[in-house]
Design a protein around this motif. Structure first.
Motif, PDB file in Angstrom:
ATOM      1  N   LEU A 124       0.832  -1.203   0.000  1.00  0.00           N
ATOM      2  CA  LEU A 124       0.000   0.000   0.000  1.00  0.00           C
ATOM      3  C   LEU A 124       0.866   1.252   0.000  1.00  0.00           C
ATOM      4  CD1 LEU A 124      -2.803   1.267   0.174  1.00  0.00           C
ATOM      5  CD2 LEU A 124      -2.664   1.081   2.665  1.00  0.00           C
ATOM      6  N   ALA A 125       1.972   1.214   0.752  1.00  0.00           N
ATOM      7  CA  ALA A 125       2.892   2.351   0.772  1.00  0.00           C
ATOM      8  C   ALA A 125       3.513   2.558  -0.606  1.00  0.00           C
ATOM      9  CB  ALA A 125       3.987   2.118   1.813  1.00  0.00           C
ATOM     10  N   ASN A 126       3.843   1.467  -1.288  1.00  0.00           N
ATOM     11  CA  ASN A 126       4.389   1.572  -2.644  1.00  0.00           C
ATOM     12  C   ASN A 126       3.367   2.186  -3.598  1.00  0.00           C
ATOM     13  OD1 ASN A 126       6.870   0.473  -1.974  1.00  0.00           O
ATOM     14  ND2 ASN A 126       6.286  -1.604  -2.523  1.00  0.00           N
ATOM     15  N   LEU A 127       2.115   1.780  -3.436  1.00  0.00           N
ATOM     16  CA  LEU A 127       1.053   2.345  -4.273  1.00  0.00           C
ATOM     17  C   LEU A 127       0.888   3.839  -4.000  1.00  0.00           C
ATOM     18  CD1 LEU A 127      -1.583  -0.519  -3.983  1.00  0.00           C
ATOM     19  CD2 LEU A 127      -0.347   0.137  -6.058  1.00  0.00           C
ATOM     20  N   GLN A 128       0.982   4.222  -2.739  1.00  0.00           N
ATOM     21  CA  GLN A 128       0.867   5.640  -2.382  1.00  0.00           C
ATOM     22  C   GLN A 128       2.033   6.443  -2.951  1.00  0.00           C
ATOM     23  OE1 GLN A 128      -1.630   7.262  -0.974  1.00  0.00           O
ATOM     24  NE2 GLN A 128      -2.836   5.392  -0.764  1.00  0.00           N
ATOM     25  N   ASN A 129       3.224   5.855  -2.901  1.00  0.00           N
ATOM     26  CA  ASN A 129       4.396   6.528  -3.470  1.00  0.00           C
ATOM     27  C   ASN A 129       4.231   6.741  -4.963  1.00  0.00           C
ATOM     28  OD1 ASN A 129       5.823   6.787  -1.085  1.00  0.00           O
ATOM     29  ND2 ASN A 129       6.796   4.787  -1.282  1.00  0.00           N
ATOM     30  N   TYR A 130       3.726   5.714  -5.649  1.00  0.00           N
ATOM     31  CA  TYR A 130       3.522   5.852  -7.097  1.00  0.00           C
ATOM     32  C   TYR A 130       2.461   6.922  -7.374  1.00  0.00           C
ATOM     33  CZ  TYR A 130       2.682   4.835 -11.970  1.00  0.00           C
ATOM     34  OH  TYR A 130       2.548   4.964 -13.337  1.00  0.00           O
ATOM     35  N   LYS A 131       1.402   6.895  -6.591  1.00  0.00           N
ATOM     36  CA  LYS A 131       0.327   7.876  -6.780  1.00  0.00           C
ATOM     37  C   LYS A 131       0.855   9.290  -6.624  1.00  0.00           C
ATOM     38  CE  LYS A 131      -4.316   9.034  -5.141  1.00  0.00           C
ATOM     39  NZ  LYS A 131      -5.421   8.638  -4.216  1.00  0.00           N
ATOM     40  N   GLN A 132       1.676   9.497  -5.596  1.00  0.00           N
ATOM     41  CA  GLN A 132       2.231  10.828  -5.340  1.00  0.00           C
ATOM     42  C   GLN A 132       3.072  11.317  -6.505  1.00  0.00           C
ATOM     43  OE1 GLN A 132       4.680  11.069  -1.811  1.00  0.00           O
ATOM     44  NE2 GLN A 132       5.746  12.884  -2.580  1.00  0.00           N
ATOM     45  N   HIS A 133       4.005  10.473  -6.977  1.00  0.00           N
ATOM     46  CA  HIS A 133       4.911  10.903  -8.044  1.00  0.00           C
ATOM     47  C   HIS A 133       4.186  11.016  -9.387  1.00  0.00           C
ATOM     48  CE1 HIS A 133       8.496  10.889  -5.592  1.00  0.00           C
ATOM     49  NE2 HIS A 133       8.181   9.696  -5.130  1.00  0.00           N
ATOM     50  N   PHE A 134       3.237  10.130  -9.630  1.00  0.00           N
ATOM     51  CA  PHE A 134       2.465  10.219 -10.870  1.00  0.00           C
ATOM     52  C   PHE A 134       1.651  11.510 -10.895  1.00  0.00           C
ATOM     53  CE2 PHE A 134      -1.155   9.374 -13.642  1.00  0.00           C
ATOM     54  CZ  PHE A 134      -0.535   8.821 -14.753  1.00  0.00           C
ATOM     55  N   ALA A 135       1.037  11.830  -9.740  1.00  0.00           N
ATOM     56  CA  ALA A 135       0.236  13.055  -9.658  1.00  0.00           C
ATOM     57  C   ALA A 135       1.107  14.290  -9.853  1.00  0.00           C
ATOM     58  CB  ALA A 135      -0.482  13.119  -8.305  1.00  0.00           C
ATOM     59  N   GLU A 136       2.320  14.277  -9.295  1.00  0.00           N
ATOM     60  CA  GLU A 136       3.229  15.415  -9.458  1.00  0.00           C
ATOM     61  C   GLU A 136       3.566  15.627 -10.925  1.00  0.00           C
ATOM     62  OE1 GLU A 136       6.563  14.460  -7.033  1.00  0.00           O
ATOM     63  OE2 GLU A 136       5.578  15.006  -5.134  1.00  0.00           O
ATOM     64  N   GLU A 137       3.851  14.560 -11.636  1.00  0.00           N
ATOM     65  CA  GLU A 137       4.204  14.682 -13.052  1.00  0.00           C
ATOM     66  C   GLU A 137       3.018  15.169 -13.877  1.00  0.00           C
ATOM     67  OE1 GLU A 137       7.145  14.509 -14.259  1.00  0.00           O
ATOM     68  OE2 GLU A 137       8.098  13.845 -12.405  1.00  0.00           O
ATOM     69  N   VAL A 138       1.843  14.646 -13.561  1.00  0.00           N
ATOM     70  CA  VAL A 138       0.639  15.055 -14.299  1.00  0.00           C
ATOM     71  C   VAL A 138       0.330  16.526 -14.033  1.00  0.00           C
ATOM     72  CG1 VAL A 138      -1.870  14.753 -14.424  1.00  0.00           C
ATOM     73  CG2 VAL A 138      -0.377  12.750 -14.438  1.00  0.00           C
ATOM     74  N   GLU A 139       0.566  16.963 -12.799  1.00  0.00           N
ATOM     75  CA  GLU A 139       0.298  18.356 -12.447  1.00  0.00           C
ATOM     76  C   GLU A 139       1.230  19.301 -13.196  1.00  0.00           C
ATOM     77  OE1 GLU A 139      -1.986  21.186 -10.887  1.00  0.00           O
ATOM     78  OE2 GLU A 139      -2.304  19.032 -10.612  1.00  0.00           O
ATOM     79  N   GLN A 140       2.464  18.854 -13.404  1.00  0.00           N
ATOM     80  CA  GLN A 140       3.439  19.684 -14.113  1.00  0.00           C
ATOM     81  C   GLN A 140       3.151  19.765 -15.605  1.00  0.00           C
ATOM     82  OE1 GLN A 140       7.434  18.462 -13.263  1.00  0.00           O
ATOM     83  NE2 GLN A 140       7.170  18.577 -11.042  1.00  0.00           N
TER      84      GLN A 140
END
Length: 451
Positions: free
Chosen positions: A302-318
C-alpha cells in the motif's frame, strides 16, 4: 532418517562490496547473518556445519564452492546461499559477482554459473539446495545491459536431486529494499523458517518447496511484479530443509495468516483472534506484534502504491498529457523500484488523469472552436477583400468606359468639325448649313462603319 546418519552443510556467501562501477548492496551481509541464525538453530535448520563467506574475491569464492561440493557424501544435504549481484552477458549467461568483479571485465572476474554446475555434478550428494538472492541483469549499475530475458537457470544450474531457488525470474531484477535490513526474498525465507509459517501442511517439517511458496507469496504481496522462481525435479521436491517450531505463537500466526485478506482483518476475525489469545495464553502485546508482521507485506505494498500515486500526480500536475520520456521514467519507477504491475497502478492513473483528461478535452474543444472561428473570420475577411477588389474593378471599368465614351464624343466632334471645314471649303455653305450637312455625313460614315 536420523540426523546422525548424514551431515547438513551450508555455505552462505554475501557480497556487499564490488569493483569499479558496481554499486554496493547493503543487505547482503545481513542476509547471510539471518540465514546462519535459522540454519544453525538446532530446533530449526539443525545444520551440522554453516560457513560464512563475506565479500570474497573470485578465487576464494570458487575455492569455497569447490570445497562444499567436493567433501560431501551421498547422504549429505548441501545448501549454497548467495546474496549479491548476479550478472548476465550478451549471451544471457549467468555470473555471480565477487568483491573484485568490475563492470568492464565481469566475465573474467566473476564466478561463472557453469563452474558451480560442474562442481555440483561431480558431487556425491543427492540433495543439494542452491538459493540465489541476486539481480540477474546488473540493472543497478548504470549503463549495464539488461539482456537477462533468456537466462536458463535450469540449464545452467539444474540437475537431478538439486533445487534452485531464485529471488526473481530470469526476466527480472531483484528489488532492493530501501532502508531495510534484509533483501526482500531472504527476509521471508528466514521468516518462514523462524516462525514456522512456511509449514503449510502442519506436519512440523518445512520442505524446500513449502518455504519457497511462502516466501514467494509474501514477496508478491509487497511487490507483485517480482516473481521468485523454483527449479526442481522429483528428487528435489521433498528435500526437508528445516523443522517448524511448535508453540502458541506459531499457531496464532497461522490463524492470522488464514484470516488476513488484502492486508486487513475483518471485525469478526478480530473477535475470533481475541478469544484465541486467551486460549493460547498469548499476551495482547505479542499477538499484536504477530498481526503486524503478518499484515506488513500488504501495508508495504500500500505504501508503494501511495508513493507511485504521489509521483504520478506530481508529473501530471506539471505537464499533461505526459510525454514519452516522463512515461518511461514512471514505468521504470513502477516496475524496477516499487515492483508494481501495470494492473496495480491502472486505477491510480485513471483516478488522477480523469480530471486532467476532462480539462484537457475541454481545452482541446475550446482551442478547436477558436480555430474554427478564426478560420471563419479569415474566410469572411477573404470574401470581403474579394468583394472590395471586385467593386474597385467595377469602378475602374466604369471610369474606363466613361473615358472611352468621352474620347468617342471628342473624336466625333473633331470629325464633325473636320467635315464642316471640308463642306464649307467645297460648297461655300454657311456655318449652320454646313454643320447640319457635316452631321449627316458623319452619320452616314458611322452607319457604313457598323455595316
Amino acid at each position: 532418517m536420523n540426523s546422525l546418519e548424514y551431515k547438513k552443510i551450508a555455505l552462505l556467501i554475501g557480497v556487499s562490496e564490488y569493483g569499479a562501477d558496481i554499486p554496493p548492496l547493503s543487505s547482503a551481509l545481513n542476509d547471510v547473518a539471518a540465514m546462519e541464525r535459522v540454519l544453525q538453530n538446532p530446533n530449526l535448520g539443525n545444520f551440522t556445519q554453516v560457513e560464512r563467506l563475506l565479500n570474497p574475491d573470485t578465487v576464494v569464492m570458487r575455492m569455497a564452492i569447490q570445497k562444499l561440493f567436493r567433501n560431501a557424501s551421498q547422504e549429505d544435504l548441501l545448501l549454497l546461499f548467495f546474496s549479491g549481484h548476479g550478472i548476465t552477458n550478451d549471451d544471457n549467461h549467468l555470473y555471480l559477482a565477487t568483491r573484485n568483479t568490475s563492470k568492464e571485465d565481469f566475465e573474467a572476474t566473476a564466478v561463472d554459473a557453469n563452474f558451480i554446475q560442474t562442481q555440483s555434478n561431480y558431487c556425491y550428494s543427492k540433495r543439494q539446495v542452491l538459493i540465489l538472492d541476486a539481480c540477474y541483469s546488473g540493472a543497478f549499475a548504470n549503463g549495464w545491459h539488461k539482456k537477462s530475458v533468456g537466462v536458463d537457470i535450469k540449464k545452467q544450474l539444474g540437475a537431478e536431486g538439486r533445487v534452485v531457488l531464485t529471488s526473481s525470474s530470469a526476466t527480472q531484477t531483484s528489488f532492493a529494499q530501501e532502508g531495510a535490513t534484509l533483501s526482500l526474498y531472504t527476509q521471508y525465507l528466514v521468516e518462514g523458517i523462524e516462525t514456522g509459517a512456511a509449514d503449510t501442511d502442519n506436519d512440523g517439517n518445512i520442505h524446500v518447496q513449502e518455504l519457497h511458496a511462502y516466501a514467494k507469496t509474501k514477496v508478491q504481496a509487497v511487490k507483485p511484479n517480482m516473481t521468485p522462481d523454483i527449479i526442481l525435479d522429483k528428487e528435489g521436491y521433498n528435500i526437508l530443509l528445516a523443522y517448524a517450531p511448535r508453540n502458541p505463537e506459531t499457531e496464532y500466526r497461522k490463524l492470522v495468516e488464514q484470516y488476513a485478506q488484502n492486508g486487513q482483518l475483518k471485525n469478526v476475525a478480530i473477535l475470533v483472534l481475541t478469544a484465541k489469545r486467551k486460549t493460547l495464553g498469548i499476551t495482547d502485546t505479542k499477538a499484536e506484534e504477530i498481526e503486524t508482521e503478518v499484515l506488513e507485506p500488504f501495508r508495504r505494498r500500500l505504501a508503494n502504491l501511495q508513493n507511485y500515486k504521489q509521483h504520478f500526480a506530481e508529473e501530471v500536475e506539471q505537464k499533461y498529457p505526459l510525454d514519452a520520456h516522463t512515461l518511461k521514467i514512471l514505468k521504470d519507477y513502477q516496475q524496477d523500484v516499487l515492483g508494481l504491475r501495470d494492473e496495480d497502478v491502472e486505477s491510480i492513473e485513471l483516478e488522477i488523469t480523469s480530471v486532467k483528461e476532462a480539462e484537457y478535452q475541454k481545452q482541446l474543444q475550446i482551442q478547436k472552436q477558436r480555430e474554427v472561428e478564426a478560420l471563419q473570420r479569415q474566410r469572411e475577411a477573404q470574401a470581403a477583400e474579394q468583394l472590395r477588389l471586385q467593386q474597385e474593378a467595377e469602378v475602374l471599368q466604369r471610369q474606363r468606359d466613361a473615358k472611352a465614351a468621352k474620347q468617342l464624343r471628342l473624336q466625333e466632334k473633331a470629325e464633325v468639325l473636320q467635315q464642316l471645314r471640308y463642306i464649307r471649303y467645297k460648297t461655300g455653305m454657311g456655318c449652320s448649313e454646313g454643320f447640319q450637312e457635316a452631321k449627316r455625313s458623319l452619320k452616314r460614315t458611322n452607319r457604313q462603319r457598323k455595316n
